[in-house]
Design a protein around this motif. Sequence first.
Motif, PDB file in Angstrom:
ATOM      1  N   GLU A 494       0.819  -1.211   0.000  1.00  0.00           N
ATOM      2  CA  GLU A 494       0.000   0.000   0.000  1.00  0.00           C
ATOM      3  C   GLU A 494       0.852   1.260   0.000  1.00  0.00           C
ATOM      4  N   ASN A 495       2.177   1.083  -0.103  1.00  0.00           N
ATOM      5  CA  ASN A 495       3.052   2.246  -0.023  1.00  0.00           C
ATOM      6  C   ASN A 495       3.129   2.952  -1.381  1.00  0.00           C
ATOM      7  N   SER A 496       2.365   4.015  -1.490  1.00  0.00           N
ATOM      8  CA  SER A 496       2.297   4.739  -2.754  1.00  0.00           C
ATOM      9  C   SER A 496       3.671   5.278  -3.149  1.00  0.00           C
ATOM     10  N   GLU A 497       4.404   5.790  -2.175  1.00  0.00           N
ATOM     11  CA  GLU A 497       5.706   6.381  -2.462  1.00  0.00           C
ATOM     12  C   GLU A 497       6.678   5.336  -3.009  1.00  0.00           C
ATOM     13  N   GLY A 498       6.606   4.136  -2.457  1.00  0.00           N
ATOM     14  CA  GLY A 498       7.469   3.055  -2.928  1.00  0.00           C
ATOM     15  C   GLY A 498       7.195   2.743  -4.393  1.00  0.00           C
ATOM     16  N   TRP A 499       5.929   2.593  -4.727  1.00  0.00           N
ATOM     17  CA  TRP A 499       5.548   2.319  -6.115  1.00  0.00           C
ATOM     18  C   TRP A 499       5.952   3.463  -7.037  1.00  0.00           C
ATOM     19  N   ARG A 500       5.737   4.692  -6.545  1.00  0.00           N
ATOM     20  CA  ARG A 500       6.033   5.843  -7.395  1.00  0.00           C
ATOM     21  C   ARG A 500       7.519   5.900  -7.738  1.00  0.00           C
ATOM     22  N   LEU A 501       8.334   5.726  -6.698  1.00  0.00           N
ATOM     23  CA  LEU A 501       9.771   5.787  -6.927  1.00  0.00           C
ATOM     24  C   LEU A 501      10.211   4.622  -7.833  1.00  0.00           C
ATOM     25  N   LEU A 502       9.571   3.490  -7.621  1.00  0.00           N
ATOM     26  CA  LEU A 502       9.874   2.336  -8.465  1.00  0.00           C
ATOM     27  C   LEU A 502       9.572   2.660  -9.939  1.00  0.00           C
ATOM     28  N   GLY A 503       8.426   3.301 -10.135  1.00  0.00           N
ATOM     29  CA  GLY A 503       8.046   3.683 -11.498  1.00  0.00           C
ATOM     30  C   GLY A 503       9.052   4.628 -12.111  1.00  0.00           C
ATOM     31  N   ILE A 504       9.452   5.614 -11.327  1.00  0.00           N
ATOM     32  CA  ILE A 504      10.399   6.595 -11.839  1.00  0.00           C
ATOM     33  C   ILE A 504      11.729   5.943 -12.164  1.00  0.00           C
ATOM     34  N   THR A 505      12.137   5.025 -11.287  1.00  0.00           N
ATOM     35  CA  THR A 505      13.411   4.357 -11.518  1.00  0.00           C
ATOM     36  C   THR A 505      13.366   3.537 -12.808  1.00  0.00           C
ATOM     37  N   HIS A 506      12.260   2.847 -13.005  1.00  0.00           N
ATOM     38  CA  HIS A 506      12.127   2.087 -14.246  1.00  0.00           C
ATOM     39  C   HIS A 506      12.190   2.998 -15.463  1.00  0.00           C
ATOM     40  N   ALA A 507      11.551   4.133 -15.350  1.00  0.00           N
ATOM     41  CA  ALA A 507      11.551   5.044 -16.494  1.00  0.00           C
ATOM     42  C   ALA A 507      12.954   5.524 -16.796  1.00  0.00           C
ATOM     43  N   GLU A 508      13.656   5.893 -15.734  1.00  0.00           N
ATOM     44  CA  GLU A 508      15.018   6.369 -15.943  1.00  0.00           C
ATOM     45  C   GLU A 508      15.893   5.268 -16.479  1.00  0.00           C
ATOM     46  N   ASN A 509      15.528   4.050 -16.103  1.00  0.00           N
ATOM     47  CA  ASN A 509      16.334   2.909 -16.518  1.00  0.00           C
ATOM     48  C   ASN A 509      15.834   2.349 -17.846  1.00  0.00           C
ATOM     49  N   ASP A 510      14.902   3.063 -18.436  1.00  0.00           N
ATOM     50  CA  ASP A 510      14.489   2.700 -19.786  1.00  0.00           C
ATOM     51  C   ASP A 510      13.533   1.534 -19.875  1.00  0.00           C
ATOM     52  N   ASP A 511      12.687   1.353 -18.915  1.00  0.00           N
ATOM     53  CA  ASP A 511      11.694   0.283 -19.031  1.00  0.00           C
ATOM     54  C   ASP A 511      10.301   0.861 -18.780  1.00  0.00           C
ATOM     55  N   ASP A 512       9.658   1.255 -19.846  1.00  0.00           N
ATOM     56  CA  ASP A 512       8.404   1.991 -19.710  1.00  0.00           C
ATOM     57  C   ASP A 512       7.248   1.152 -19.260  1.00  0.00           C
ATOM     58  N   GLN A 513       7.199  -0.060 -19.761  1.00  0.00           N
ATOM     59  CA  GLN A 513       6.073  -0.918 -19.409  1.00  0.00           C
ATOM     60  C   GLN A 513       6.002  -1.088 -17.903  1.00  0.00           C
ATOM     61  N   GLN A 514       7.133  -1.433 -17.332  1.00  0.00           N
ATOM     62  CA  GLN A 514       7.187  -1.629 -15.888  1.00  0.00           C
ATOM     63  C   GLN A 514       6.900  -0.308 -15.174  1.00  0.00           C
ATOM     64  N   ALA A 515       7.400   0.768 -15.738  1.00  0.00           N
ATOM     65  CA  ALA A 515       7.207   2.068 -15.108  1.00  0.00           C
ATOM     66  C   ALA A 515       5.721   2.391 -15.002  1.00  0.00           C
ATOM     67  N   ILE A 516       5.005   2.154 -16.078  1.00  0.00           N
ATOM     68  CA  ILE A 516       3.570   2.457 -16.050  1.00  0.00           C
ATOM     69  C   ILE A 516       2.850   1.544 -15.071  1.00  0.00           C
ATOM     70  N   ALA A 517       3.233   0.260 -15.096  1.00  0.00           N
ATOM     71  CA  ALA A 517       2.594  -0.683 -14.186  1.00  0.00           C
ATOM     72  C   ALA A 517       2.784  -0.233 -12.738  1.00  0.00           C
ATOM     73  N   ALA A 518       4.000   0.181 -12.423  1.00  0.00           N
ATOM     74  CA  ALA A 518       4.280   0.607 -11.056  1.00  0.00           C
ATOM     75  C   ALA A 518       3.496   1.869 -10.716  1.00  0.00           C
ATOM     76  N   MET A 519       3.427   2.786 -11.657  1.00  0.00           N
ATOM     77  CA  MET A 519       2.706   4.035 -11.411  1.00  0.00           C
ATOM     78  C   MET A 519       1.215   3.795 -11.185  1.00  0.00           C
ATOM     79  N   MET A 520       0.701   2.820 -11.916  1.00  0.00           N
ATOM     80  CA  MET A 520      -0.720   2.538 -11.720  1.00  0.00           C
ATOM     81  C   MET A 520      -0.969   1.953 -10.342  1.00  0.00           C
ATOM     82  N   LYS A 521      -0.015   1.150  -9.873  1.00  0.00           N
ATOM     83  CA  LYS A 521      -0.114   0.640  -8.502  1.00  0.00           C
ATOM     84  C   LYS A 521      -0.075   1.799  -7.513  1.00  0.00           C
ATOM     85  N   ALA A 522       0.814   2.743  -7.789  1.00  0.00           N
ATOM     86  CA  ALA A 522       0.939   3.891  -6.904  1.00  0.00           C
ATOM     87  C   ALA A 522      -0.362   4.666  -6.855  1.00  0.00           C
TER      88      ALA A 522
END
Lengths: 733, 320
Positions: A494-522
């Motif tokens: 339920e940690n929104s911040e954890g998911w958000r940061l995860l999404g951002i990290t994926h984006a920076e690391n060039d993995d958009d699919q995962q980034a969006i998935a994480a952001m939606m969880k957030a």
Amino acid sequence: MAMRDLVTGGAACAVPGSSGSANPLGALANALIGSSSKTQERLNEIPTAAIRTPENQFFPQPTDHLGALPGTEADQSLIRPNAPGSEFMRGFRSAEQGGLADVWDEIQGGVPIIPHDMRVGVDPRFPPPVDGPPQIMLSGLLHSFVDSSRGGMPFVPARLPMLGLSQGDKQCIRDRSTIMARHFFADKSEDFINTQVNALLQSLDIDGDVHAKSLAPGRFREMEDYWNESQGFMKHGPPVGDAWAAEFDQTRMNGPDAWAHSFEQQHGANGWASEFEQEHNQLATTMHQRGAVSPNLAAMEQSRMLAQTLAQNNDPKFQNSQFLRFLSKMSHGEVIFDDNRLKPAPGDWATEFQQQHNAGPSWADEYLHRGPDHWADEFSAEREKNAPLDDQWVNEFSQLHVDDWADEFGRKLAEGALGDETKDDWANAYDEFVNEQIAAKRQSDSSRGVYVFSDMNPYVGHPNPLKEGQELFRKGLLSEAILALEAEVIKNPENSEGWRLLGITHAENDDDQQAIAAMMKAQEADPTNLEVLLALGVSHTNELEQAAALRYLYGWLHHHPKYGVLASPAMPEVFYHTDVARLFQDASQMSPEDADVHIILGVLYNLSREYDRGMESFRRALELRPNDYSLWNKLGATQANSVQSADAILAYQKALDLKPNYVRAWANMGISYANQGMYEESISYYVRALAMNPKADSVWQYLRMSLSNASRHDMLEACDSRNLDILQKEFPL
Amino acid sequence: MPSFKTPFQGYSVKFSPFHPNLLAVATAQNFGILGNGRLHVLSLSGGAGPAPITSPFSFDTADGIYDLAWSESHDSLLIAAVADGSLKLLDTSLPPTANPVRSLSEHSREASSLDFHPTRRDSFLSSSWDDSVKLWALDRPQSLRTFLEHSYCVYSVVWHPRHADVFASASGDRTVRIWDVRDPNSTQVVPAHDHEILTCDWNKYDECVFATGSVDRSIRVWDVRSHRAPLSVIEGHGYAVRKVKFSPHNARIIGSCSYDMSVCFWDYGKEDSCIGRYDHHTEFAVGIDMSVLVEGLVASTGWDGMVYAWQLGTDPRAPM
């Protein structure tokens, strides 16, 4: 420098700092020609020699998605590794054991990299209609004739409601349909065609008495001129003064009729028709007398024979022709054109028209009255609706060529239709293909919001994985940070911040699919988190999902403590770009010091492809936050979108100065160089990005393309085996 | 074999003279009566595979595109004949925003056909519904010459394959005219049909022979030296013949497409001339081309929006 280099945008001529494109000379010429057509003579930008290599032949068009991520980081541009067709091609290529590999490379080389670092709402391959005729159009005509001739029934014109066709459109319809009708109905006499065309034109409220293009145009040229003259003033701009307007209206109402009257006065009713007939008869007689067979008479004779054949034509193909049905429907007013798309006509149009018609001039008033604005609204609404069409098309396309092929292939294989010696190769290719399909499916699942966790995660059980993840992220160890953050969200889903940061990290690391998935969880965990909403808005922009992007961006405004008042309390069902953009413009006026608002405006302008305004917004945001590396990346992406790859490189460089481990910016940098034809340079940047994240599949693909475009085939093997040691030694930065 | 569905209606298709796997198609919305146009460059897998056709380049116009021509001098250069009368020069290596490289607006009516000069490679011809034919050079902003003699729409114009100064034009005024660019007037008028003539093409092997296709449903083969009677009359299409095309590989083979929705191949030297009939289109077939680089490779397009490329003798729609 060789002319060829200039023209093909060879590496040598791309001047850093200048505005770059695949063909700098062409771009320059174009810019000049754009401003003054007079300069054309002196500029010969058109290549006159030398065949280009296929790699340079096409401006690399966006084939696909771009990832950008949220809140803080965003934007990059990559071909989706499993773009429709490309999967298939890869499977196919291995099937041929390299036989077609060259061909494939050639094709691949031709299509490659997306110049767009921030994707826009509308797929650039399918821009909105250019200058199309006004929204409502009714074309039609022609084939009601076929039906009427087949059934032996005269065509009965139906009156249609006022459609708002411009004079030019009407003329187009009239002329083209008349000319085309002659092609379709060679079997009919001139009179028949004219009668039918006129009947149809009448139903479109088009003055059909004068055909701009009749079979003997010389004879009618004067009339045509007269007609054009009498119509000419209607094409002028909007009325300037009231008096003029009144006059205009009057003339507009009476224009064609007045002309007809004056003509009638001059020549009497049916003047020209009888004149024509007379002349025609004379001609026929003369020719007859001379012993020659009048072409017209012969034609009519032939026509009669043809007509019989036609009437008997029961070819099911013709009966099923969409075109014939389309025109038949059109001519009966069953369908009308709205923004170039078909839609059923309102059922009560006839009554409506009747009413309007009976009311006399009132409808014209109303039309003039509410015309423009109403029209504009409708138009923009339609445009919004059109956007998803592109996706639809892509889906259709991928279905058509990928799945069908797979089925087909499976079937053939089962039938043993393929020769033995090829069978194994094909079978391997097929296996590979199926595996790729599975991989693709997995990926598309994750794009639907299913986050895929890494298998072995050493951070599971870590006492404070979030803190560890934040620390790793700060240090730029993105792959490690992802593992730590995954451990965090496993521990606290339920940690929104954890998911958000995860999404951002994926984006920076060039993995958009995962980034969006994480952001939606957030967002699930915290539906009103502004950063998350902004992030999702940006990533959906990159995914070309305009409606979703607008929804998230509107949501951002809606939930913002300060700007919430601007948004209407109830969420609208449909979002229009112009409306949302206006809200954010209001917001930026409320507080010009809020960088977030400028960022969103920049994103919105990318969505509507107003790149200049987009750049302006990002620059304003950068004045407020000069050290936001993701903002520099966004600016670079927008510049690349508007084909200023050279400027984009400067912006990316800025982002990298601020954050040296920004994988996405390294990759974007490579793309910008490749888009300017500087393949050697691009290779080093790709290798650098890959050294930091070897899992970035798309970057491996770009690298491969750049290697073959730069003729470094010796390094292809290292690329295919993903041997970074060799590559880094060969291409140091 | 490969096929491609365009969102609009196909109007013309042509193979690249440089790359065996490239072709371009001109399309128009609403059957070319009203609406936008789009030109696609399409890429084949190379003729041997089941690969789909991909479109690495496309360009949109404000009015329908009726015809196109590939440059003979440069492999990325194309011209589109737009229904608003303009000719757009496109460079496929430039971004969409940089195209068209040039827009030539002289024709006052629909531009109907284009032909690049096969040897004098910077010049090309255009024909229009304004009854004129115009000669252009790539580096000139204005046409070099306008040929005004036809009294109705000119539907087709083709350079002579051998004589650099000679070309033929086919018109709705029921004549084909043979021209020499050095002379403002036509050198020969051939009243080839009693109906409108929609298309003509030169034989690539016999310099005196050309073919015409007409609304009267027939294809006629002519010898310029004796144009009183056609060498051959080919009947077999059920409606107007929209395009004829001589084979670049065989002196006697003609390809044609028609409003009867079929694409046919004929050997005009034979009594029973039809050697192939393809009914793969579901609307009027209006575009046909034969590859110069790959013998037997042909392409067609029609108002069903489909573009097909196939090897003669195979089924355009057949799966591998």
